[in-house]
Design an enzyme around this catalytic site. Structure first.
Site, PDB file in Angstrom:
ATOM      1  N   SER A 296      35.329  40.525  31.943  1.00 31.21           N
ATOM      2  CA  SER A 296      36.313  39.626  32.895  1.00 31.21           C
ATOM      3  C   SER A 296      36.887  38.426  32.120  1.00 31.21           C
ATOM      4  O   SER A 296      38.091  38.400  32.248  1.00 31.21           O
ATOM      5  CB  SER A 296      35.770  39.370  34.010  1.00 31.21           C
ATOM      6  OG  SER A 296      35.149  40.245  34.911  1.00 31.21           O
TER       7      SER A 296
ATOM      8  N   ARG B 132      43.380  54.599  42.322  1.00 29.71           N
ATOM      9  CA  ARG B 132      42.901  53.174  43.054  1.00 29.71           C
ATOM     10  C   ARG B 132      43.768  52.604  43.994  1.00 29.71           C
ATOM     11  O   ARG B 132      44.956  52.568  43.549  1.00 29.71           O
ATOM     12  CB  ARG B 132      42.171  52.469  41.803  1.00 29.71           C
ATOM     13  CG  ARG B 132      40.963  53.220  41.237  1.00 29.71           C
ATOM     14  CD  ARG B 132      40.310  52.666  40.070  1.00 29.71           C
ATOM     15  NE  ARG B 132      39.773  51.296  40.325  1.00 29.71           N
ATOM     16  CZ  ARG B 132      39.123  50.426  39.768  1.00 29.71           C
ATOM     17  NH1 ARG B 132      39.217  50.620  38.393  1.00 29.71           N
ATOM     18  NH2 ARG B 132      38.555  49.263  40.151  1.00 29.71           N
TER      19      ARG B 132
ATOM     20  N   ARG C 215      41.074  37.686  30.851  1.00 25.53           N
ATOM     21  CA  ARG C 215      41.818  36.360  31.333  1.00 25.53           C
ATOM     22  C   ARG C 215      42.224  35.432  30.056  1.00 25.53           C
ATOM     23  O   ARG C 215      43.105  34.879  30.210  1.00 25.53           O
ATOM     24  CB  ARG C 215      40.931  35.530  32.334  1.00 25.53           C
ATOM     25  CG  ARG C 215      40.804  36.311  33.866  1.00 25.53           C
ATOM     26  CD  ARG C 215      39.638  35.678  34.551  1.00 25.53           C
ATOM     27  NE  ARG C 215      39.680  36.165  35.986  1.00 25.53           N
ATOM     28  CZ  ARG C 215      39.043  37.530  36.279  1.00 25.53           C
ATOM     29  NH1 ARG C 215      38.885  38.398  35.337  1.00 25.53           N
ATOM     30  NH2 ARG C 215      39.184  37.912  37.722  1.00 25.53           N
TER      31      ARG C 215
ATOM     32  N   ARG D  87      30.388  52.731  33.553  1.00 20.41           N
ATOM     33  CA  ARG D  87      29.113  52.242  34.188  1.00 20.41           C
ATOM     34  C   ARG D  87      28.079  53.459  34.650  1.00 20.41           C
ATOM     35  O   ARG D  87      26.994  53.263  34.559  1.00 20.41           O
ATOM     36  CB  ARG D  87      29.368  51.111  35.287  1.00 20.41           C
ATOM     37  CG  ARG D  87      30.343  50.062  34.721  1.00 20.41           C
ATOM     38  CD  ARG D  87      30.041  48.904  35.481  1.00 20.41           C
ATOM     39  NE  ARG D  87      31.076  47.700  35.248  1.00 20.41           N
ATOM     40  CZ  ARG D  87      31.232  47.073  34.000  1.00 20.41           C
ATOM     41  NH1 ARG D  87      29.970  47.059  33.046  1.00 20.41           N
ATOM     42  NH2 ARG D  87      32.114  46.171  33.607  1.00 20.41           N
TER      43      ARG D  87
ATOM     44  N   LYS E 240      36.069  52.051  42.786  1.00 22.49           N
ATOM     45  CA  LYS E 240      35.815  51.567  41.405  1.00 22.49           C
ATOM     46  C   LYS E 240      36.367  52.692  40.457  1.00 22.49           C
ATOM     47  O   LYS E 240      36.879  53.581  40.914  1.00 22.49           O
ATOM     48  CB  LYS E 240      34.374  51.239  41.001  1.00 22.49           C
ATOM     49  CG  LYS E 240      33.866  49.885  41.990  1.00 22.49           C
ATOM     50  CD  LYS E 240      34.764  48.670  41.564  1.00 22.49           C
ATOM     51  CE  LYS E 240      34.279  47.492  42.299  1.00 22.49           C
ATOM     52  NZ  LYS E 240      35.156  46.604  42.087  1.00 22.49           N
TER      53      LYS E 240
ATOM     54  N   SER F 142      37.117  40.155  46.586  1.00 17.57           N
ATOM     55  CA  SER F 142      37.606  40.800  45.478  1.00 17.57           C
ATOM     56  C   SER F 142      38.275  39.609  44.556  1.00 17.57           C
ATOM     57  O   SER F 142      39.290  39.089  44.809  1.00 17.57           O
ATOM     58  CB  SER F 142      38.623  41.850  45.749  1.00 17.57           C
ATOM     59  OG  SER F 142      39.398  42.053  44.595  1.00 17.57           O
TER      60      SER F 142
ATOM     61  N   ASP G 149      29.563  45.334  39.949  1.00 20.47           N
ATOM     62  CA  ASP G 149      29.427  46.213  38.531  1.00 20.47           C
ATOM     63  C   ASP G 149      27.997  46.727  38.365  1.00 20.47           C
ATOM     64  O   ASP G 149      27.901  47.513  37.501  1.00 20.47           O
ATOM     65  CB  ASP G 149      30.260  45.303  37.787  1.00 20.47           C
ATOM     66  CG  ASP G 149      31.706  45.443  37.723  1.00 20.47           C
ATOM     67  OD1 ASP G 149      32.185  45.903  38.825  1.00 20.47           O
ATOM     68  OD2 ASP G 149      32.293  44.582  37.200  1.00 20.47           O
TER      69      ASP G 149
ATOM     70  N   GLN H 218      39.952  40.262  42.113  1.00 19.38           N
ATOM     71  CA  GLN H 218      41.258  40.925  41.406  1.00 19.38           C
ATOM     72  C   GLN H 218      42.028  40.526  42.416  1.00 19.38           C
ATOM     73  O   GLN H 218      43.209  40.145  41.928  1.00 19.38           O
ATOM     74  CB  GLN H 218      40.904  42.346  41.326  1.00 19.38           C
ATOM     75  CG  GLN H 218      40.298  42.764  40.067  1.00 19.38           C
ATOM     76  CD  GLN H 218      39.864  44.281  39.901  1.00 19.38           C
ATOM     77  OE1 GLN H 218      40.262  44.935  40.589  1.00 19.38           O
ATOM     78  NE2 GLN H 218      39.221  44.463  38.513  1.00 19.38           N
TER      79      GLN H 218
ATOM     80  N   GLY I 232      41.532  48.520  35.959  1.00 19.78           N
ATOM     81  CA  GLY I 232      41.650  47.931  37.310  1.00 19.78           C
ATOM     82  C   GLY I 232      42.063  46.283  37.247  1.00 19.78           C
ATOM     83  O   GLY I 232      43.187  45.856  37.796  1.00 19.78           O
TER      84      GLY I 232
HETATM   85  C1  S3P Z   1      36.753  41.935  38.031  1.00 19.19           C
HETATM   86  C2  S3P Z   1      36.455  41.965  39.319  1.00 19.19           C
HETATM   87  C3  S3P Z   1      35.547  43.259  40.042  1.00 19.19           C
HETATM   88  C4  S3P Z   1      34.968  43.907  39.008  1.00 19.19           C
HETATM   89  C5  S3P Z   1      35.783  44.413  37.904  1.00 19.19           C
HETATM   90  C6  S3P Z   1      36.358  43.122  37.201  1.00 19.19           C
HETATM   91  C7  S3P Z   1      37.684  40.953  37.362  1.00 19.19           C
HETATM   92  O1  S3P Z   1      36.555  43.895  40.859  1.00 19.19           O
HETATM   93  O2  S3P Z   1      34.359  45.118  39.760  1.00 19.19           O
HETATM   94  O3  S3P Z   1      35.018  45.190  36.987  1.00 19.19           O
HETATM   95  O4  S3P Z   1      37.572  40.822  36.354  1.00 19.19           O
HETATM   96  O5  S3P Z   1      38.325  40.309  38.247  1.00 19.19           O
HETATM   97  P1  S3P Z   1      36.863  43.370  42.431  1.00 19.19           P
HETATM   98  O6  S3P Z   1      37.186  41.904  42.406  1.00 19.19           O
HETATM   99  O7  S3P Z   1      38.087  44.259  42.998  1.00 19.19           O
HETATM  100  O8  S3P Z   1      35.410  43.454  43.168  1.00 19.19           O
END
Ligand code: S3P
Length: 430
Positions: free
Chosen positions: A22, A121, A26, A386, A340, A166, A313, A168, A93
């Site tokens: 993550s 997704r 970023r 995973r 996921k 979430s 996760d 994301q 994702g």
């Molecule tokens: C992530 C947020 C999570 C996580 C993903 C990484 C991120 O998803 O499952 O592996 O880096 O922002 P969600 O925020 O959709 O739950």
């Protein structure tokens, strides 16, 4: 590719893991947004991170690996180049969701595509709030990739209440808000991972059990040096392995200890896991440190709803700990697992049934009880990194070992998983 594992007796020694996924995504994104030269240390080099790197390379950013670091020449405010092909998001994702917030403000049209799993997704959860902000963004009819983003001259700040916890979705809205003069606010009822906020230094207020976060153009990133702590989600596999094996003791170095990610440590500790943080530091607003893990006898506990976004996760590997712990393993309020890299509720349940365990599947989780049969099993990875790693750890613990089909998907988040297993089991001889 099928990967076979034999049972190992114990692990020990010290492990260094690659950078957090993550934070790595970023760091590449924020360094690409900033105008000028940034440097990133300990960046995760996995397929998902290459999806992010390649997308920004396609938009004109120079991103080059040099010895132990990546240098990034960022484009600056609304200054990316129009890519000459659709941006390919692979399996990622995080790349596909977060980048929509950035692309909403650019002056060119982009199309996002992805692999088979990512193309199933949900993307409407991203396009809907961005449309409220005035973005010109369309998903496929099914609400998935391909996503097309056109320039818009009517973008505006909004206050957005997240319908699901979430990070994301939250980050997509915050990154769109980063391009606007007025302040955009996002309200989350349950805290989700907060790396976008910590790394951009966004103002955040506590709201009930959740948070209200503020962003505007004045938070736009400057070039800087990033250090990415090691991935806590990748470490969870080795933590559980150490807890489950007898006479084992392991130190994992420089692990990300952001409190929106350490839920897995808290749950495993509450289950009786002997886990200790032995050294804590801070870099770019993120806590990290070394952790010491010792073999433990585990007992299942009730897992509260509020902690689910924090451990989302890690639920597959937590389940592996749970099937060896005293009592039944129950997980609820985790419907997000179905959205996921695979439907992780079904993936975990189907694999556990192969073991002869009694499994009750719910829309938002599952309950596992009974005993493991002693057959040697080939587990399905469902092309989900995973799931592949969780059942690899299980195979290393089972007397009869086990195999994983389509194991190569581990390279999405941790291409050196096998070498890491080797390092801590070879130490056993010494
Ligand atoms: C992530 C947020 C999570 C996580 C993903 C990484 C991120 O998803 O499952 O592996 O880096 O922002 P969600 O925020 O959709 O739950």
């Amino acid at each position: 590719m099928i990967q076979e594992f034999n049972q190992i007796n114990k692990v020990n020694g010290e492990l260094k893991l690659p950078g957090d996924k993550s934070v790595s995504h970023r760091a590449v994104m924020f360094a690409s947004l900033a105008k000028g030269d940034s440097v990133i240390y300990n960046l995760l080099e996995s397929e998902d991170i290459y999806s992010t790197i390649n997308a920004f390379r396609d938009m004109g950013c120079d991103i080059v690996k040099y010895q132990n670091r990546f240098s990034v020449k960022g484009a600056g405010f609304k200054n990316f180049k129009e890519p000459f092909r659709p941006l390919y998001m692979g399996n990622s994702g995080t790349t596909s969701r977060l980048i929509c917030g950035i692309l909403a403000s650019q002056n060119f049209t982009t199309t996002l595509t992805g692999d088979e799993s990512l193309s199933k997704r949900p993307m409407k959860r991203i396009s809907e709030p961005l449309k409220l902000m005035g973005a010109e963004i369309e998903t496929s009819e099914n609400g998935t990739l391909p996503v097309i983003i056109n320039p818009s001259n009517r973008l505006k700040a909004i206050e957005y209440n997240l319908p699901v916890a979430s990070a994301q979705i939250k980050s997509a809205v915050l990154l769109a808000g980063l391009h606007l003069e007025e302040t955009t606010t996002v309200v989350e009822n349950l805290p989700s991972r907060n790396h976008t906020e910590t790394m951009l230094g966004l103002k955040t207020e506590k709201r009930g059990g959740g948070n209200k976060i503020y962003v505007s153009h004045k938070d736009y990133p400057e070039p800087k040096e990033y250090f990415v702590p090691s991935d806590i989600s990748s470490s969870a596999f080795f933590i559980v392995l150490t807890l489950l094996l007898k006479n084992s003791e392991l130190i994992i170095k420089n692990i990300l200890l952001n409190e929106t990610r350490t839920g897995i440590l808290n749950v495993l500790k509450a289950m009786g896991g002997n886990i200790e943080i032995i050294d804590q530091k801070i870099s770019s607003g993120e806590m990290y440190g070394d952790i010491l893990i010792k073999s433990s006898k585990l007992k299942n506990i009730e897992i509260p709803e509020e902690i689910i976004p924090n451990i989302i996760d890690e639920i597959p590997i937590l389940t592996i700990a749970g099937i060896f712990a005293e009592g039944d393993f129950i997980i609820r309020d985790a419907k997000e697992l179905r959205a996921k890299e695979s439907d992780r509720i079904t993936s975990v349940c189907e694999n556990l049934k192969l073991l002869g365990l009694s499994v009750e599947e719910f829309e938002d989780g599952y309950k596992v009880s009974g005993n493991i049969s002693s057959r040697k099993i080939t587990f399905q990875s469902y092309h989900d990194h995973r799931i592949a790693m969780a059942f690899s750890i299980l195979s290393l613990v089972l007397e009869q070992g086990g195999s994983i089909e389509n194991f190569e998907c581990v390279s999405i988040s941790n291409p050196s998983f096998l070498e890491q297993v080797q390092i801590i089991t070879t130490d056993e001889a010494g």
